[in-house]
Design an enzyme around this catalytic site. Structure first.
Site, PDB file in Angstrom:
ATOM      1  N   HIS A   1       7.682   6.224  10.377  1.00  0.00           N
ATOM      2  CA  HIS A   1       6.905   5.931   9.348  1.00  0.00           C
ATOM      3  C   HIS A   1       5.793   7.376   9.353  1.00  0.00           C
ATOM      4  O   HIS A   1       4.888   7.401   9.399  1.00  0.00           O
ATOM      5  CB  HIS A   1       6.037   4.815   9.316  1.00  0.00           C
ATOM      6  CG  HIS A   1       5.361   4.332   7.772  1.00  0.00           C
ATOM      7  ND1 HIS A   1       5.655   5.138   6.840  1.00  0.00           N
ATOM      8  CD2 HIS A   1       4.804   3.311   7.572  1.00  0.00           C
ATOM      9  CE1 HIS A   1       4.993   4.571   5.838  1.00  0.00           C
ATOM     10  NE2 HIS A   1       4.325   3.405   6.329  1.00  0.00           N
TER      11      HIS A   1
ATOM     12  N   ARG B   1      12.028   3.142   1.781  1.00  0.00           N
ATOM     13  CA  ARG B   1      11.658   1.947   2.655  1.00  0.00           C
ATOM     14  C   ARG B   1      12.862   1.327   2.735  1.00  0.00           C
ATOM     15  O   ARG B   1      13.328   0.700   1.958  1.00  0.00           O
ATOM     16  CB  ARG B   1      10.518   1.508   2.531  1.00  0.00           C
ATOM     17  CG  ARG B   1      10.298   0.235   3.647  1.00  0.00           C
ATOM     18  CD  ARG B   1       9.173  -0.293   3.552  1.00  0.00           C
ATOM     19  NE  ARG B   1       7.926   0.575   4.178  1.00  0.00           N
ATOM     20  CZ  ARG B   1       6.776   0.134   4.109  1.00  0.00           C
ATOM     21  NH1 ARG B   1       6.257  -0.902   4.068  1.00  0.00           N
ATOM     22  NH2 ARG B   1       5.594   1.025   4.502  1.00  0.00           N
TER      23      ARG B   1
ATOM     24  N   ARG C   1       0.665  -1.161   0.064  1.00  0.00           N
ATOM     25  CA  ARG C   1      -0.066   0.001   0.089  1.00  0.00           C
ATOM     26  C   ARG C   1       0.670   1.201  -0.020  1.00  0.00           C
ATOM     27  O   ARG C   1       0.418   2.258  -0.774  1.00  0.00           O
ATOM     28  CB  ARG C   1      -0.925   0.103   1.066  1.00  0.00           C
ATOM     29  CG  ARG C   1      -0.401  -0.114   2.445  1.00  0.00           C
ATOM     30  CD  ARG C   1      -1.436  -1.123   3.413  1.00  0.00           C
ATOM     31  NE  ARG C   1      -1.308  -2.342   3.099  1.00  0.00           N
ATOM     32  CZ  ARG C   1      -2.161  -2.959   3.050  1.00  0.00           C
ATOM     33  NH1 ARG C   1      -3.549  -2.469   3.129  1.00  0.00           N
ATOM     34  NH2 ARG C   1      -2.257  -4.225   3.014  1.00  0.00           N
ATOM     35  N   THR C   2       1.971   1.356   0.718  1.00  0.00           N
ATOM     36  CA  THR C   2       2.808   2.437   0.823  1.00  0.00           C
ATOM     37  C   THR C   2       3.299   2.792  -0.543  1.00  0.00           C
ATOM     38  O   THR C   2       3.231   3.931  -1.208  1.00  0.00           O
ATOM     39  CB  THR C   2       3.705   2.364   1.679  1.00  0.00           C
ATOM     40  OG1 THR C   2       3.197   2.245   3.128  1.00  0.00           O
ATOM     41  CG2 THR C   2       4.631   3.641   1.973  1.00  0.00           C
TER      42      THR C   2
ATOM     43  N   LYS D   1      24.078  -7.244  -5.306  1.00  0.00           N
ATOM     44  CA  LYS D   1      25.779  -7.135  -5.615  1.00  0.00           C
ATOM     45  C   LYS D   1      26.365  -6.375  -4.610  1.00  0.00           C
ATOM     46  O   LYS D   1      27.768  -6.329  -4.599  1.00  0.00           O
ATOM     47  CB  LYS D   1      26.097  -6.350  -6.965  1.00  0.00           C
ATOM     48  CG  LYS D   1      25.201  -7.065  -8.109  1.00  0.00           C
ATOM     49  CD  LYS D   1      25.366  -6.311  -9.185  1.00  0.00           C
ATOM     50  CE  LYS D   1      24.645  -6.701 -10.580  1.00  0.00           C
ATOM     51  NZ  LYS D   1      24.258  -5.568 -11.169  1.00  0.00           N
TER      52      LYS D   1
END
Lengths: 305, 155
Positions: free
Chosen positions: A131, A103, A53-54, A82
């Site tokens: 958040h 995030r 959702r974010t 990597k």
């Protein structure tokens, strides 16, 4: 907003918050007026952790402002695999975008990333840290349903690791809000959040049982207690069961209690509440669009000043 | 403090005496200051020396090196009562107390293993100093005063 980035709710003043919420209300009233606002601009989405959702709501918000998005894609198929550092990744991606949304599973990742980029950066969750864009949509929802001043709110569930809880609690210190924290002993607020609440002089009380405080509440903000926070399944079931609500629980609640949840929920809110007037969590999720549009609009307009 | 106590550790001609260090912290003081003897300076350490003020104290003497105020201020996190004496030709020519700095970098590791400052990123650990501890500038974890010594990042 005073700063170029949105990293932590603790950096937000009441004026910052109201500027975003007022802009979101303008967008809700007349979304067409914002449709071409940021045409030609690009938002970079860097999600080092799964998100539905974010990620989708930032993507949608940017497109509804007339802009476009570029998405790093899943970590498994990126240069992170990597061994690239986060500092390098964001320095590269800032060349592709006018603002970044990050995030990351490590606490402090957004604070560090912001030290390496010049474009506005939004913290969309850093481990068990913060958040803040979720908090802005939470505050918008609270303002619409209960008002932000003279507010009595209960925040329940995993208060220790719940980043939405940390951001919300810190942001609410800007308002005349009485905050009640309801959780098992092992999942109480972390030391740094308690320190900030204490330093701000916020009205705060802690409880282990919801029924100690439920009748007083205007808003009940429920969060998920995760299985992996407990040493074994039995302990988890025993504790989690005490923090689930259903229509029977709500018999003791005020008629106009607003129930919120950052979602996804598992079984902490029974579906038999969904059709009641208390249930506000889907409206809350939908508010992610106007609020993130407002946030991006403000951050991206700083360049134009 | 009496001369008798001072004499438990030999006098120095030129250098720095760090006195009134909390008992048991002398080796941490040396670690923070990066003094490990490899650069040849004579270092004397007294531990658990009787003290009127502290009951027991540690004392550190570094021959041939005058420590600056900014070098010693970081000691305030583990030895807030410490005094710094600059010695020239056996005389104390300057006596200072440690002053709490606003911030410290590369001295403490964040005890939160999930903090970005513990990942392989090109940054130094950085903490803001509070009245009773320090706070990580990245993940905001608070380390209380009595936990600082256990989280030193200098060894």
């Amino acid at each position: 907003m005073r700063q170029d980035h949105l990293i932590s709710a603790s950096h937000l003043s009441r004026e910052d918050i109201e500027a975003v919420l007022d802009r979101a209300a303008d967008i809700d009233d007349d979304p067409a007026a914002f449709r071409q606002r940021h045409a030609g601009k690009v938002l970079g989405l860097c999600f080092f952790e799964p998100s539905t959702r974010t990620r989708m709501s930032f993507d949608s918000a940017m497109k509804r402002l007339g802009g476009q998005t570029v998405d790093m894609g899943p970590v498994e198929s990126s240069s992170v695999k990597k061994g690239e550092t986060l500092a390098d990744t964001v320095r590269v991606v800032e060349g592709y975008a006018d603002a970044l949304v990050l995030r990351h599973p490590s606490e402090g990742a957004a604070t560090m990333a912001a030290e390496f980029v010049d474009v506005p950066l939004v913290n969309a969750g850093d481990g068990a840290g913060q958040h803040p864009s979720q908090t802005l949509l939470d505050l918008y929802t609270i303002r619409e349903n209960a008002g932000l001043d003279d507010l009595t709110i209960g925040i329940m569930g995993d208060l220790k690791y719940g980043r939405t809880v940390h951001s919300l609690a810190e942001a609410l210190t800007n308002f005349d809000a009485s905050q009640h924290f309801i959780s098992p002993e092992s999942l109480r607020l972390p030391r740094n959040v308690r320190y900030d609440l204490h330093a701000s002089g916020a009205q705060v009380r802690e409880h282990t049982e919801l029924d100690e405080v439920l009748p007083e509440l205007d808003v009940l903000y429920v969060t998920r207690i995760q299985r992996e926070r407990f040493p074994d399944e039995n302990e988890y079931r025993k504790v989690a069961g005490q923090y689930q609500i259903d229509s029977e629980t709500l018999e003791a609640a005020a008629d106009d209690l607003t129930i919120m949840h950052p979602l996804p929920r598992v079984d902490e809110i029974s579906p038999d509440i969904d059709d009641t007037d208390h249930a506000t969590y889907f409206e809350q999720a939908h508010n992610g669009i106007p609020v993130r549009m407002a946030l991006l609009d403000i951050l991206l307009s700083q360049d134009d000043d | 403090m009496t001369d008798d106590h001072q004499l438990r550790v030999s006098k120095i001609r030129n250098g720095t005496v760090i006195d009134h260090v909390a008992a048991g912290q002398a080796l941490n003081v040396l670690a923070i200051l990066g003094i490990d003897g490899t650069s040849g300076e004579a270092v004397s350490v007294g531990m658990n020396v009787p003290s009127d003020r502290l009951g027991r104290k540690d004392i550190v003497k570094v021959e041939g090196r005058e420590l600056s105020q900014s070098e010693v201020d970081v000691l305030s996190l583990i030895a807030p009562a410490a005094s710094i004496n600059i010695v020239r030709d056996y005389d104390v020519v300057e006596k200072n107390r440690v002053v709490r700095p606003d911030a410290v970098a590369s001295i403490i590791s964040c005890p939160n293993r999930n903090c970005i400052s513990n990942a392989d990123e090109p940054i130094r650990s950085r903490f803001t100093v509070l009245s009773d501890g320090v706070r990580c500038d990245y993940c905001e974890t608070i380390v209380r005063e009595d936990e600082v010594a256990a989280n030193l990042d200098v060894n």
